[in-house]
Structure formats: C-alpha cells, structure tokens
Design a protein around this motif. Structure first.
Motif, PDB file in Angstrom:
ATOM      1  N   VAL A 271      36.793 147.863  56.726  1.00 24.53           N
ATOM      2  CA  VAL A 271      36.492 147.038  55.553  1.00 24.53           C
ATOM      3  C   VAL A 271      34.998 146.728  55.489  1.00 24.53           C
ATOM      4  CG1 VAL A 271      36.879 144.780  54.483  1.00 24.53           C
ATOM      5  CG2 VAL A 271      38.809 146.056  55.452  1.00 24.53           C
ATOM      6  N   GLU A 272      34.395 146.434  56.643  1.00 21.40           N
ATOM      7  CA  GLU A 272      32.958 146.162  56.680  1.00 21.40           C
ATOM      8  C   GLU A 272      32.137 147.362  56.206  1.00 21.40           C
ATOM      9  OE1 GLU A 272      31.594 144.841  60.446  1.00 21.40           O
ATOM     10  OE2 GLU A 272      32.466 142.828  60.261  1.00 21.40           O
ATOM     11  N   SER A 273      32.663 148.569  56.447  1.00 16.27           N
ATOM     12  CA  SER A 273      31.947 149.780  56.042  1.00 16.27           C
ATOM     13  C   SER A 273      32.164 150.129  54.577  1.00 16.27           C
ATOM     14  CB  SER A 273      32.374 150.955  56.921  1.00 16.27           C
ATOM     15  OG  SER A 273      33.720 151.319  56.645  1.00 16.27           O
ATOM     16  N   GLY A 274      32.980 149.331  53.885  1.00 15.94           N
ATOM     17  CA  GLY A 274      33.188 149.541  52.458  1.00 15.94           C
ATOM     18  C   GLY A 274      34.508 150.175  52.073  1.00 15.94           C
ATOM     19  N   GLN A 275      35.378 150.463  53.039  1.00 14.34           N
ATOM     20  CA  GLN A 275      36.666 151.066  52.717  1.00 14.34           C
ATOM     21  C   GLN A 275      37.592 150.012  52.123  1.00 14.34           C
ATOM     22  OE1 GLN A 275      38.536 153.035  56.001  1.00 14.34           O
ATOM     23  NE2 GLN A 275      40.224 153.832  54.807  1.00 14.34           N
ATOM     24  N   PRO A 276      38.305 150.313  51.048  1.00 14.74           N
ATOM     25  CA  PRO A 276      39.248 149.348  50.464  1.00 14.74           C
ATOM     26  C   PRO A 276      40.316 148.941  51.478  1.00 14.74           C
ATOM     27  CG  PRO A 276      38.867 151.176  48.956  1.00 14.74           C
ATOM     28  CD  PRO A 276      38.233 151.556  50.252  1.00 14.74           C
ATOM     29  N   GLU A 277      40.729 147.694  51.421  1.00 15.63           N
ATOM     30  CA  GLU A 277      41.699 147.183  52.392  1.00 15.63           C
ATOM     31  C   GLU A 277      42.984 147.992  52.404  1.00 15.63           C
ATOM     32  OE1 GLU A 277      42.413 143.072  51.698  1.00 15.63           O
ATOM     33  OE2 GLU A 277      40.592 142.413  52.731  1.00 15.63           O
ATOM     34  N   GLN A 278      43.529 148.291  51.236  1.00 10.25           N
ATOM     35  CA  GLN A 278      44.802 149.007  51.188  1.00 10.25           C
ATOM     36  C   GLN A 278      44.685 150.412  51.756  1.00 10.25           C
ATOM     37  OE1 GLN A 278      47.847 147.832  50.594  1.00 10.25           O
ATOM     38  NE2 GLN A 278      46.805 145.851  50.490  1.00 10.25           N
ATOM     39  N   ALA A 279      43.541 151.044  51.540  1.00  9.89           N
ATOM     40  CA  ALA A 279      43.333 152.379  52.111  1.00  9.89           C
ATOM     41  C   ALA A 279      43.295 152.295  53.636  1.00  9.89           C
ATOM     42  CB  ALA A 279      42.042 152.985  51.571  1.00  9.89           C
ATOM     43  N   ALA A 280      42.640 151.251  54.146  1.00 14.84           N
ATOM     44  CA  ALA A 280      42.576 151.071  55.600  1.00 14.84           C
ATOM     45  C   ALA A 280      43.956 150.779  56.171  1.00 14.84           C
ATOM     46  CB  ALA A 280      41.613 149.929  55.939  1.00 14.84           C
ATOM     47  N   PHE A 281      44.731 149.954  55.474  1.00 15.02           N
ATOM     48  CA  PHE A 281      46.086 149.646  55.940  1.00 15.02           C
ATOM     49  C   PHE A 281      46.941 150.916  55.991  1.00 15.02           C
ATOM     50  CE2 PHE A 281      45.634 145.039  54.401  1.00 15.02           C
ATOM     51  CZ  PHE A 281      45.439 144.573  55.694  1.00 15.02           C
ATOM     52  N   ARG A 282      46.829 151.753  54.974  1.00 10.07           N
ATOM     53  CA  ARG A 282      47.617 152.997  54.950  1.00 10.07           C
ATOM     54  C   ARG A 282      47.202 153.914  56.091  1.00 10.07           C
ATOM     55  NH1 ARG A 282      46.892 152.555  49.325  1.00 10.07           N
ATOM     56  NH2 ARG A 282      45.142 153.994  49.405  1.00 10.07           N
ATOM     57  N   ARG A 283      45.898 154.036  56.311  1.00 12.94           N
ATOM     58  CA  ARG A 283      45.414 154.930  57.366  1.00 12.94           C
ATOM     59  C   ARG A 283      45.857 154.458  58.740  1.00 12.94           C
ATOM     60  NH1 ARG A 283      40.899 154.772  60.489  1.00 12.94           N
ATOM     61  NH2 ARG A 283      39.992 153.069  59.264  1.00 12.94           N
ATOM     62  N   LEU A 284      45.925 153.142  58.926  1.00 12.54           N
ATOM     63  CA  LEU A 284      46.281 152.575  60.226  1.00 12.54           C
ATOM     64  C   LEU A 284      47.780 152.283  60.352  1.00 12.54           C
ATOM     65  CD1 LEU A 284      43.269 150.104  60.498  1.00 12.54           C
ATOM     66  CD2 LEU A 284      43.590 152.204  61.808  1.00 12.54           C
TER      67      LEU A 284
END
Length: 334
Positions: free
Chosen positions: A263-276
C-alpha cells in the motif's frame, strides 16, 4: 507406462495393468492412488488381498510365495506390497524383476513406496516394473497448488466451498495434506453436501473450546488487547506448544508487513489483498493494524518475535510467555 495421479482413473477405465508401482513423498497421495487401484480391482473381481509390509527383515521369498499360493476365496488376488523407501535392496530388486518377467493374469501386484527419489524412480527394478505395468510418480503439492488441491478434494465429498473457505483451510493447515483431508472429511460429516463458507471452516477447524495462534493473531490485528491477552493466557494454560503459536504469528505478521509495504508503494488495497490471499473477514483488522504500525513498530515486532523464539529455546533470558503478553500490548496500543 508412466502416469501422473490425475491420469490414473482414465487408465483404469481402459483396463487393469498387471503391475502398479506408486511412489512419492506425500503419504496421502500415495494412499489415494493405491485406493483408486484397489477399488477398481475389487469391481473387476479381485476379491482377495494380501498385504506385505517390507522392512529390513522382510523375506522376499514371501513375494514369490504370495504369487504362487492358491487363492482361498476367489480366482483373482491382489498383492499389496508396501515399502517405506524406494530402495528394496539387491534381494528385493531381484525378486521384483523376476515377478515382472512373468506376471500372472489372475494376480495384481501393487507396489507403493515412500521417500521416492530420483535414484528410486530411475532404478533398474523400477523401470522393469514400469515396462510391465504402470508407474505413478506423486509429487509434493506446492503452496501455490494447495488451494486447488483442497478445492478438488472438497468437491469429491459433495462440498461446494467458496474461495475464502478454501484459502482459510490452505493457510491454517500449512501444506499438511493428511490434516487437510481429515478436516475435509469432518466438514463433510458436519455439513453434509452443499455450500461451505469460511465461517463453516472456522467452526470445524477450531471449536469453541480451543484457542490457537491464528485466533491470537486476529485479536492482535484488530487491536483488542484484552481479548488478545485472554487468548494468550488460554494458550499457556492449555499447554499449547509455543512454536506453533509463533509460527502462526510470524505468518500473519509477515502478511501484514507485505500488505503495508504494498500500500505504501501505491498498490490499491484490494489488489494487495487479492495477491496475498487475504479473505474479506481479515481485511478490516489487517487494514487497521497496517495504519497503527509504522516501519519502526514493525521492526520492533519482528525483533520481539525473535526474542520470544530464543527464550522458548533457552537461548535468551526471560519467560517467553511474558514476552508474548508484552508483544500483544505493544501491537494493540500502537
């Protein structure tokens, strides 16, 4: 003939081979493959089965005797030979190759092996059995493949799991296929066929009387200091191995750190949640924890985890359970 586990059912439908050689490091996969062959053999008239467990004292003349002894109850018999390793020794290799040279149409030989390495797969005796029948090499299920494996096994039991149910099982069972299959069977008994949600899995995997490390992590992420301390105390009173607790905490906090940095690097939260692979019920607590804990705090978290690990092994002074309580307070109050 060399096949993968997913190809064996189609091969059996075309007709039984006289010999099946099944090997692999995953006991569950070897057992599943063996059971498939045994079930089909029974339907094909092989009603008698003799199990031969091979150890260091095993007399390989028993294989010859099993093949030559008349059947007591039926004209067709299965010889179910099980080896803990894929190394039968010189006597075993000789006996197996001799059997493969003259297979009997009224006999079915199933050889299953654990610790199935390259040397075993490419050995002369294994190649001889493969030439006379079917060899099935089973491989360990990779972490990325585990959700798919769990989903397929649940479908076999008539269950229709949603994505979060599958991911919760995959995370909590950490690649233990035997435990995964047992949990799937338990869910099937409790639920019957039909839809399965993450809530159903949570009720099955951890009943109301048991706390675990993942529950502690959930309370910490949510900032619930009182509940976190209560769970930690219950884990201590129940004699829960601290290493199991630490494994769950490290896994959850590593996911938190990966989410926070994304998120700090600019990735949308939902995209990060899906990836993780963070399911929806965990997203709120993880989002809140990521906002509470900055770089400095997260460094302290992992330092504290390392200290607790050292204390639990007698490599550092202090009570690890007391340090765990301090970790709960630090993360919830941040």
């Amino acid at each position: 003939m060399n096949l993968k586990l997913e190809q064996i059912s189609a091969q059996l439908e075309r007709g039984l081979a006289p010999i099946y050689l099944i090997g692999g490091p995953e006991v569950v996969l070897v057992q599943e493959c063996r059971d498939l062959v045994l079930d089909f053999a029974k339907k094909s008239g092989f009603e008698e089965r003799q199990v031969l467990d091979v150890d260091r004292q095993f007399d390989w003349d028993n294989l010859t005797a099993a093949g030559s002894a008349p059947s007591l109850f039926a004209s067709k018999k299965v010889i179910d030979l099980r080896m803990s390793t894929g190394k039968p020794g010189q006597a075993g290799a000789k006996a197996l190759m001799a059997y493969a040279a003259e297979p009997d149409s009224e006999l079915l030989l199933i050889v299953s092996c654990d610790q199935w390495d390259k040397g075993s797969r490419t050995s002369k005796w294994a190649k001889t059995l493969e030439a006379a029948g079917v060899q099935v090499d089973n491989w360990a299920v990779k972490p990325t493949q585990l959700p798919g494996w769990i989903h397929n096994r649940m479908r076999r039991f008539g269950l229709e799991p949603d994505r979060e149910a599958v991911l919760m099982l995959a995370e909590r069972l950490e690649g233990n296929l035997l435990a995964a299959r047992q949990e799937i069977e338990k869910i099937s008994l409790l639920k019957g066929s039909g839809a399965v949600t993450a809530q159903d899995v949570e009720k099955s995997v951890a009943d109301s009387s048991r706390f675990d490390g993942f529950l502690l992590a959930e309370r910490i992420l949510a900032g619930q200091v009182t509940e976190g301390l209560r769970v930690a105390g219950a884990l201590y009173r129940m004699g829960t191995p601290l290493q199991l607790v630490m494994g769950a905490l490290f896994r959850e906090f590593s996911t938190l750190e990966a989410f926070r940095l994304a998120v700090e690097s600019g990735q949308p939260e939902q995209a990060a949640f899906r990836r993780l692979n963070v399911w929806s019920s965990r997203q709120g607590p993880m989002r809140a924890a990521a906002r509470r804990l900055d770089d400095k705090k997260m460094n302290q978290v992992f330092q504290k985890l390392a200290l607790i690990d050292q204390q639990s092994k007698g490599m550092a002074n202090g009570n690890p359970w007391h340090s765990l309580d301090r970790l709960v307070c630090m993360m919830c109050a941040a």
